[in-house]
Design a protein around this motif. Structure first.
Motif, PDB file in Angstrom:
ATOM      1  N   ARG A 167       3.566  19.817 -11.744  1.00  0.00           N
ATOM      2  CA  ARG A 167       4.875  20.355 -12.120  1.00  0.00           C
ATOM      3  C   ARG A 167       5.625  20.870 -10.894  1.00  0.00           C
ATOM      4  O   ARG A 167       6.227  21.939 -10.906  1.00  0.00           O
ATOM      5  N   SER A 168       5.564  20.074  -9.828  1.00  0.00           N
ATOM      6  CA  SER A 168       6.243  20.408  -8.575  1.00  0.00           C
ATOM      7  C   SER A 168       7.444  19.499  -8.376  1.00  0.00           C
ATOM      8  O   SER A 168       7.506  18.403  -8.941  1.00  0.00           O
ATOM      9  N   GLU A 169       8.367  19.965  -7.563  1.00  0.00           N
ATOM     10  CA  GLU A 169       9.521  19.134  -7.235  1.00  0.00           C
ATOM     11  C   GLU A 169       9.076  17.914  -6.445  1.00  0.00           C
ATOM     12  O   GLU A 169       8.111  17.970  -5.683  1.00  0.00           O
ATOM     13  N   ILE A 170       9.807  16.838  -6.641  1.00  0.00           N
ATOM     14  CA  ILE A 170       9.519  15.592  -5.931  1.00  0.00           C
ATOM     15  C   ILE A 170      10.686  15.326  -4.991  1.00  0.00           C
ATOM     16  O   ILE A 170      11.838  15.287  -5.436  1.00  0.00           O
ATOM     17  N   PRO A 171      10.406  15.154  -3.710  1.00  0.00           N
ATOM     18  CA  PRO A 171      11.495  14.889  -2.765  1.00  0.00           C
ATOM     19  C   PRO A 171      12.251  13.606  -3.129  1.00  0.00           C
ATOM     20  O   PRO A 171      11.642  12.581  -3.450  1.00  0.00           O
ATOM     21  N   LEU A 172      13.555  13.674  -3.095  1.00  0.00           N
ATOM     22  CA  LEU A 172      14.374  12.502  -3.410  1.00  0.00           C
ATOM     23  C   LEU A 172      14.075  11.339  -2.475  1.00  0.00           C
ATOM     24  O   LEU A 172      14.172  10.174  -2.873  1.00  0.00           O
ATOM     25  N   GLU A 173      13.695  11.653  -1.242  1.00  0.00           N
ATOM     26  CA  GLU A 173      13.385  10.603  -0.269  1.00  0.00           C
ATOM     27  C   GLU A 173      12.251   9.713  -0.766  1.00  0.00           C
ATOM     28  O   GLU A 173      12.216   8.523  -0.465  1.00  0.00           O
ATOM     29  N   TRP A 174      11.321  10.292  -1.511  1.00  0.00           N
ATOM     30  CA  TRP A 174      10.210   9.495  -2.040  1.00  0.00           C
ATOM     31  C   TRP A 174      10.721   8.446  -3.017  1.00  0.00           C
ATOM     32  O   TRP A 174      10.293   7.294  -2.986  1.00  0.00           O
ATOM     33  N   PHE A 175      11.629   8.866  -3.900  1.00  0.00           N
ATOM     34  CA  PHE A 175      12.197   7.912  -4.861  1.00  0.00           C
ATOM     35  C   PHE A 175      12.989   6.828  -4.145  1.00  0.00           C
ATOM     36  O   PHE A 175      12.899   5.647  -4.490  1.00  0.00           O
ATOM     37  N   GLU A 176      13.756   7.244  -3.153  1.00  0.00           N
ATOM     38  CA  GLU A 176      14.558   6.273  -2.409  1.00  0.00           C
ATOM     39  C   GLU A 176      13.672   5.254  -1.703  1.00  0.00           C
ATOM     40  O   GLU A 176      13.924   4.047  -1.764  1.00  0.00           O
ATOM     41  N   ARG A 221       0.831  -1.216   0.000  1.00  0.00           N
ATOM     42  CA  ARG A 221       0.000   0.000   0.000  1.00  0.00           C
ATOM     43  C   ARG A 221       0.858   1.256   0.000  1.00  0.00           C
ATOM     44  O   ARG A 221       0.541   2.236  -0.672  1.00  0.00           O
ATOM     45  N   ARG A 222       1.944   1.223   0.749  1.00  0.00           N
ATOM     46  CA  ARG A 222       2.844   2.378   0.806  1.00  0.00           C
ATOM     47  C   ARG A 222       3.449   2.638  -0.570  1.00  0.00           C
ATOM     48  O   ARG A 222       3.554   3.789  -1.003  1.00  0.00           O
ATOM     49  N   THR A 223       3.814   1.582  -1.272  1.00  0.00           N
ATOM     50  CA  THR A 223       4.362   1.718  -2.624  1.00  0.00           C
ATOM     51  C   THR A 223       3.349   2.397  -3.538  1.00  0.00           C
ATOM     52  O   THR A 223       3.691   3.313  -4.292  1.00  0.00           O
ATOM     53  N   GLU A 224       2.108   1.964  -3.455  1.00  0.00           N
ATOM     54  CA  GLU A 224       1.047   2.564  -4.271  1.00  0.00           C
ATOM     55  C   GLU A 224       0.829   4.029  -3.897  1.00  0.00           C
ATOM     56  O   GLU A 224       0.634   4.878  -4.776  1.00  0.00           O
ATOM     57  N   ASP A 225       0.866   4.329  -2.601  1.00  0.00           N
ATOM     58  CA  ASP A 225       0.682   5.710  -2.141  1.00  0.00           C
ATOM     59  C   ASP A 225       1.799   6.622  -2.646  1.00  0.00           C
ATOM     60  O   ASP A 225       1.547   7.748  -3.081  1.00  0.00           O
ATOM     61  N   ILE A 226       3.022   6.131  -2.576  1.00  0.00           N
ATOM     62  CA  ILE A 226       4.158   6.941  -3.033  1.00  0.00           C
ATOM     63  C   ILE A 226       4.062   7.176  -4.538  1.00  0.00           C
ATOM     64  O   ILE A 226       4.271   8.300  -5.012  1.00  0.00           O
ATOM     65  N   ASN A 244      13.393   1.246  -2.573  1.00  0.00           N
ATOM     66  CA  ASN A 244      13.644   0.241  -1.534  1.00  0.00           C
ATOM     67  C   ASN A 244      12.462  -0.703  -1.370  1.00  0.00           C
ATOM     68  O   ASN A 244      12.641  -1.916  -1.224  1.00  0.00           O
ATOM     69  N   LEU A 245      11.266  -0.151  -1.398  1.00  0.00           N
ATOM     70  CA  LEU A 245      10.076  -0.989  -1.265  1.00  0.00           C
ATOM     71  C   LEU A 245       9.950  -1.948  -2.448  1.00  0.00           C
ATOM     72  O   LEU A 245       9.673  -3.137  -2.272  1.00  0.00           O
ATOM     73  N   ILE A 246      10.158  -1.431  -3.647  1.00  0.00           N
ATOM     74  CA  ILE A 246      10.069  -2.271  -4.849  1.00  0.00           C
ATOM     75  C   ILE A 246      11.123  -3.374  -4.812  1.00  0.00           C
ATOM     76  O   ILE A 246      10.847  -4.526  -5.128  1.00  0.00           O
ATOM     77  N   LYS A 247      12.323  -3.007  -4.403  1.00  0.00           N
ATOM     78  CA  LYS A 247      13.415  -3.978  -4.341  1.00  0.00           C
ATOM     79  C   LYS A 247      13.052  -5.140  -3.415  1.00  0.00           C
ATOM     80  O   LYS A 247      13.284  -6.300  -3.736  1.00  0.00           O
ATOM     81  N   HIS A 248      12.458  -4.830  -2.276  1.00  0.00           N
ATOM     82  CA  HIS A 248      12.098  -5.883  -1.327  1.00  0.00           C
ATOM     83  C   HIS A 248      10.882  -6.686  -1.787  1.00  0.00           C
ATOM     84  O   HIS A 248      10.770  -7.863  -1.482  1.00  0.00           O
ATOM     85  N   GLN A 249       9.988  -6.057  -2.529  1.00  0.00           N
ATOM     86  CA  GLN A 249       8.826  -6.788  -3.034  1.00  0.00           C
ATOM     87  C   GLN A 249       9.237  -7.772  -4.118  1.00  0.00           C
ATOM     88  O   GLN A 249       8.678  -8.853  -4.218  1.00  0.00           O
TER      89      GLN A 249
END
Length: 55
Positions: free
Chosen positions: A34-43, A18-23, A47-52
């Motif tokens: 057209r706003s900046e996206i925090p790098l932490e979101w990508f990180e 669910r967190r992956t979908e939310d992000i 990480n979530l995708i890698k573990h899934q």
């Protein structure tokens, strides 16, 4: 009379899914605005995708 045990916590795999979908949705909203996206979101997303994938 039997009583049910108290409700526990959501399983980690479901929380992470669910967190992956939310992000992903939040990133899409930022792109649309057209706003900046925090790098932490990508990180966190990566990480979530890698573990899934490792399942």
């Amino acid at each position: 009379m039997t009583t049910e045990p108290p409700l526990g916590v959501i399983p980690k795999w479901l929380h992470d899914e669910r967190r992956t979908e939310d992000i992903a949705a939040a990133i899409e909203r930022r792109i649309s605005a057209r706003s900046e996206i925090p790098l932490e979101w990508f990180e966190e997303y990566n990480n979530l995708i890698k573990h899934q994938v490792k399942k």
